[in-house]
Design a protein around this motif. Structure first.
Motif, mmCIF file in Angstrom:
data_model
loop_
_atom_site.group_PDB
_atom_site.id
_atom_site.type_symbol
_atom_site.label_atom_id
_atom_site.label_comp_id
_atom_site.label_asym_id
_atom_site.label_seq_id
_atom_site.Cartn_x
_atom_site.Cartn_y
_atom_site.Cartn_z
ATOM 1 N N LYS A 1 51.460 28.898 53.458
ATOM 2 C CA LYS A 1 50.805 27.586 53.335
ATOM 3 C C LYS A 1 49.506 27.699 52.541
ATOM 4 O O LYS A 1 49.028 26.715 51.985
ATOM 5 N N GLY A 2 48.939 28.920 52.509
ATOM 6 C CA GLY A 2 47.671 29.088 51.804
ATOM 7 C C GLY A 2 47.645 30.256 50.839
ATOM 8 O O GLY A 2 46.653 30.451 50.138
ATOM 9 N N TRP A 3 48.731 31.041 50.812
ATOM 10 C CA TRP A 3 48.770 32.194 49.889
ATOM 11 C C TRP A 3 49.926 31.988 48.923
ATOM 12 O O TRP A 3 51.094 32.002 49.315
ATOM 13 N N TYR A 4 49.595 31.779 47.660
ATOM 14 C CA TYR A 4 50.576 31.519 46.612
ATOM 15 C C TYR A 4 50.833 32.793 45.807
ATOM 16 O O TYR A 4 49.884 33.449 45.366
ATOM 17 N N PHE A 5 52.103 33.138 45.632
ATOM 18 C CA PHE A 5 52.489 34.253 44.754
ATOM 19 C C PHE A 5 53.143 33.636 43.523
ATOM 20 O O PHE A 5 54.266 33.135 43.593
ATOM 21 N N LEU A 6 52.403 33.670 42.412
ATOM 22 C CA LEU A 6 52.760 32.883 41.231
ATOM 23 C C LEU A 6 53.241 33.748 40.074
ATOM 24 O O LEU A 6 52.815 34.896 39.913
ATOM 25 N N ARG A 7 54.113 33.161 39.245
ATOM 26 C CA ARG A 7 54.610 33.863 38.064
ATOM 27 C C ARG A 7 54.825 32.850 36.940
ATOM 28 O O ARG A 7 54.977 31.648 37.167
ATOM 29 N N GLY A 8 54.840 33.370 35.700
ATOM 30 C CA GLY A 8 55.076 32.534 34.530
ATOM 31 C C GLY A 8 55.436 33.431 33.363
ATOM 32 O O GLY A 8 55.659 34.633 33.532
ATOM 33 N N ASP A 9 55.490 32.876 32.190
ATOM 34 C CA ASP A 9 55.785 33.652 30.989
ATOM 35 C C ASP A 9 54.764 34.784 30.819
ATOM 36 O O ASP A 9 53.575 34.598 31.072
ATOM 37 N N GLU A 10 55.245 35.960 30.375
ATOM 38 C CA GLU A 10 54.366 37.137 30.300
ATOM 39 C C GLU A 10 53.176 36.924 29.366
ATOM 40 O O GLU A 10 52.033 37.225 29.724
ATOM 41 N N ALA A 11 53.427 36.407 28.160
ATOM 42 C CA ALA A 11 52.336 36.194 27.197
ATOM 43 C C ALA A 11 51.352 35.146 27.730
ATOM 44 O O ALA A 11 50.131 35.293 27.607
ATOM 45 N N TYR A 12 51.890 34.104 28.334
ATOM 46 C CA TYR A 12 51.057 33.037 28.897
ATOM 47 C C TYR A 12 50.152 33.584 30.003
ATOM 48 O O TYR A 12 48.959 33.290 30.071
ATOM 49 N N THR A 13 50.744 34.416 30.877
ATOM 50 C CA THR A 13 49.978 34.952 32.005
ATOM 51 C C THR A 13 48.919 35.944 31.544
ATOM 52 O O THR A 13 47.809 35.966 32.080
ATOM 53 N N ALA A 14 49.254 36.769 30.536
ATOM 54 C CA ALA A 14 48.265 37.715 29.997
ATOM 55 C C ALA A 14 47.092 36.951 29.393
ATOM 56 O O ALA A 14 45.926 37.337 29.554
ATOM 57 N N ASP A 15 47.401 35.851 28.695
ATOM 58 C CA ASP A 15 46.347 35.031 28.095
ATOM 59 C C ASP A 15 45.504 34.354 29.177
ATOM 60 O O ASP A 15 44.280 34.267 29.066
ATOM 61 N N LEU A 16 46.170 33.910 30.244
ATOM 62 C CA LEU A 16 45.450 33.289 31.360
ATOM 63 C C LEU A 16 44.504 34.290 32.015
ATOM 64 O O LEU A 16 43.344 33.965 32.306
ATOM 65 N N ALA A 17 44.982 35.515 32.210
ATOM 66 C CA ALA A 17 44.138 36.568 32.795
ATOM 67 C C ALA A 17 42.898 36.780 31.937
ATOM 68 O O ALA A 17 41.779 36.891 32.452
ATOM 69 N N LYS A 18 43.113 36.821 30.627
ATOM 70 C CA LYS A 18 41.990 37.010 29.692
ATOM 71 C C LYS A 18 40.963 35.888 29.832
ATOM 72 O O LYS A 18 39.750 36.118 29.797
ATOM 73 N N LYS A 19 41.450 34.660 30.011
ATOM 74 C CA LYS A 19 40.542 33.516 30.173
ATOM 75 C C LYS A 19 39.738 33.622 31.473
ATOM 76 O O LYS A 19 38.661 33.064 31.590
ATOM 77 N N PHE A 20 40.299 34.350 32.444
ATOM 78 C CA PHE A 20 39.588 34.612 33.694
ATOM 79 C C PHE A 20 38.734 35.877 33.593
ATOM 80 O O PHE A 20 38.189 36.352 34.586
#
Length: 202
Positions: free
Chosen positions: A128-147
């Motif tokens: 209910k409060g812990w999300y295990f998320l996934r998406g496209d590899e390139a998209y997620t790598a770019d998202l990590a970089k933005k963080f």
């Protein structure tokens, strides 16, 4: 040539991690946690197949952690520490309502929904409060970089080198602080209290 390039990327990751930790040391503890930057929004898939965005957790203080389940070293113990933070928040009656955890894999090819269900079940998550998320590899790598989390894939092994941080994001979507997942003396209570403190501001 490929091997040399990967070594350079790893060195850049290490320098980035050292710089981040140095910043946090200089910043030191403070009573009020300031705003570092705006967190990037995203659209990712949860274990139940539903789309989750940052906006879906608006009003909740959360920890965002980038990892991969086949990680041979830092990710499992860091995820275990997140489970201990979850336990404190559950005890204090704020988990899932005022606080949340977001674990985002950057290895979606191997981290299938079935694999993530198996991996996550080792840490007694409250979904209910812990999300295990996934998406496209390139998209997620770019998202990590933005963080400000750097990720590099070894073309030979398919494994990843990454900065092992989790980030505190408030209910308004602002990044407030970082914690090192490699800290052997990590203060679980303090991090849980930071989340609670920030959740009251939203």
């Amino acid at each position: 040539m490929q091997k040399t390039g990967f070594k350079v990327v790893v060195m850049v990751l290490l320098v980035g991690l050292i710089a981040t930790l140095a910043y946090m040391l200089v910043k030191g503890p403070e009573k009020k946690i300031g705003v570092l930057k705006k967190a990037p929004d995203f659209k990712l898939e949860n274990l139940d197949g539903k789309t989750v965005t940052l906006a879906d957790t608006a009003g909740k203080a959360k920890l965002v952690y980038f990892y991969f389940s086949y990680c041979p070293d830092v990710c499992p113990p860091t995820t275990y520490n997140l489970s201990k933070i979850q336990d404190v928040l559950v005890k204090k009656g704020v988990f899932g309502t005022k606080t949340a955890l977001l674990s985002i894999t950057f290895d979606p090819t191997r981290d299938t929904p079935e694999r993530l269900k198996e991996f996550s079940s080792r840490f007694h998550p409250d979904y209910k409060g812990w999300y295990f998320l996934r998406g496209d590899e390139a998209y997620t790598a770019d998202l990590a970089k933005k963080f400000d989390v750097l990720v590099a894939k070894d073309p030979k092994t398919g494994n990843f080198t990454h900065t092992n941080l989790f980030l505190l994001v408030d209910g308004k979507g602002d990044v407030r602080t970082y914690y090192s997942g490699n800290d052997e003396n990590i203060d679980i209570e303090r991090i849980a209290n930071d989340l609670i403190q920030v959740s009251k501001e939203s």
